[in-house]
Design an enzyme around this catalytic site. Structure first.
Site, PDB file in Angstrom:
ATOM      1  N   SER A 127      48.935 -31.264  16.215  1.00 12.99           N
ATOM      2  CA  SER A 127      47.936 -31.710  15.251  1.00 12.99           C
ATOM      3  C   SER A 127      47.606 -30.567  14.273  1.00 12.99           C
ATOM      4  O   SER A 127      48.500 -30.078  13.587  1.00 12.99           O
ATOM      5  CB  SER A 127      46.701 -32.238  15.991  1.00 12.99           C
ATOM      6  OG  SER A 127      45.892 -33.012  15.140  1.00 12.99           O
ATOM      7  N   ASP A 175      50.220 -43.359  17.028  1.00 17.45           N
ATOM      8  CA  ASP A 175      49.613 -42.098  16.588  1.00 17.45           C
ATOM      9  C   ASP A 175      48.798 -42.271  15.309  1.00 17.45           C
ATOM     10  O   ASP A 175      49.191 -43.008  14.396  1.00 17.45           O
ATOM     11  CB  ASP A 175      50.760 -41.108  16.321  1.00 17.45           C
ATOM     12  CG  ASP A 175      50.358 -39.652  16.420  1.00 17.45           C
ATOM     13  OD1 ASP A 175      49.175 -39.334  16.232  1.00 17.45           O
ATOM     14  OD2 ASP A 175      51.264 -38.832  16.674  1.00 17.45           O
ATOM     15  N   HIS A 222      48.391 -40.016  19.903  1.00 19.19           N
ATOM     16  CA  HIS A 222      48.337 -38.667  19.339  1.00 19.19           C
ATOM     17  C   HIS A 222      48.685 -37.575  20.341  1.00 19.19           C
ATOM     18  O   HIS A 222      48.755 -36.406  19.961  1.00 19.19           O
ATOM     19  CB  HIS A 222      46.935 -38.431  18.768  1.00 19.19           C
ATOM     20  CG  HIS A 222      46.821 -37.290  17.812  1.00 19.19           C
ATOM     21  ND1 HIS A 222      47.630 -37.143  16.704  1.00 19.19           N
ATOM     22  CD2 HIS A 222      45.971 -36.223  17.784  1.00 19.19           C
ATOM     23  CE1 HIS A 222      47.296 -36.057  16.036  1.00 19.19           C
ATOM     24  NE2 HIS A 222      46.301 -35.475  16.674  1.00 19.19           N
TER      25      HIS A 222
END
Length: 300
Positions: free
Chosen positions: A108, A248, A275
């Site tokens: 991320s 995601d 995610h």
């Protein structure tokens, strides 16, 4: 038994906490894990320690302002910059004596930071795994808003009302936000303990997250809201593995510019994940990452 040691790297007048799983002297370039946020902790990416079973040391650390590293609750937006975290990463690599040869796994925001690191072409970087990351926050927000529109109308109305009123710290907003997170952040319910620890850490000290991102994954009003690395991705000169999940918040549209602009790149989408494939499909994700790293080492 795998060796585990913890320490603190002096960084300017502060400290960066780190943990090394495995032996940095094994002869295999270690894997350095960059956690997300900005403002998360290493806990939710703890599963990457599994890679140490292949004989490769794995380095976790809490970025400045988070977890077990120095907290700086009084610092404002001008302090919390991408450059700060790039400097901290360089300092840690030097402190551990691994700047000459290492791999990076960035998840991320960690992938955003990792891509910023990679475009600088550091001599010791062997490869990078960019997991569930955007190359542009405007693209991220565009897709997050599209995903929001798929939530039940009542949840959407609650989110919008609190964002308009500036009451995003309310329990009602947090409950509505949970509906999005269970679809697009971590689909394991209840949330695994290590993931819950990270979310609790953000709640305990939201300084970095609120300043650079905002109150939620989809209401981005912080200093990163116009960040992009797309126009510099062609500078990355090491092999790149892209990872994302079918559900995601980093949708295929978000990830696509990485695939389009990096020379040596491959992309795997985990079909049962959102995610956090490293949590949601842990064994398969670790196998993929380990294989990719081994391949790069074999290339010399």
């Amino acid at each position: 038994m795998t060796e585990v040691r913890e320490g603190e790297a002096p960084f300017r007048e502060w400290r960066t906490w780190y943990r090394v799983t495995g032996d940095l002297r094994s002869g295999r370039p270690p894997l350095v894990v960059l956690h997300g946020g900005p403002g998360c902790t290493h806990d939710y990416v703890d599963s990457l320690k599994d890679i140490a079973a292949t004989g490769r040391a794995v380095v976790h650390y809490d970025q400045l302002g988070n977890g077990r590293s120095t907290h700086l609750r009084d610092r404002g937006p001008a302090f919390w910059t991408v450059r700060l975290f790039l400097d901290e990463l360089d300092n840690l690599l030097d402190h551990l004596g691994i700047a000459g040869s290492y791999h990076v796994f960035g998840q991320s925001w960690g992938g955003m930071l990792g891509s910023e690191h990679a475009v600088r072409r550091p001599a010791g970087l062997r490869s990078i795994v960019i997991a569930n990351s955007p190359p542009s926050m405007e693209l991220w927000v565009e897709e997050a808003n599209r995903l929001r529109e798929e939530l039940p109308p009542a949840l959407q109305a609650t989110l919008l009302a609190h964002e308009a009123a500036g009451t995003t710290l309310s329990a009602e907003y947090a409950l509505a936000m949970k509906g999005f997170y269970e679809r697009h952040v971590c689909r394991i319910v209840p949330m695994p303990e290590e993931v819950a620890r990270t979310f609790q850490a953000i709640e305990d000290d939201p300084t970095v997250y609120f300043t650079m991102n905002g109150p939620s994954e989809f209401h981005v009003i912080g200093t990163l809201k116009s960040w992009s690395v797309i126009d510099r991705l062609h500078l990355i000169d090491v092999p790149v593995l892209l990872i994302s999940g079918r559900y995601d918040e980093a949708t295929p549209k978000v990830v696509q510019p990485f695939a389009d602009n990096i020379k040596d790149v491959r992309w795997t989408i985990f079909e049962q994940s959102s995610h956090m494939p490293h949590v949601e499909e842990r064994e398969a994700c670790m196998a993929l990452v380990a294989s990719f790293l081994d391949e790069q080492d074999a290339r010399g």
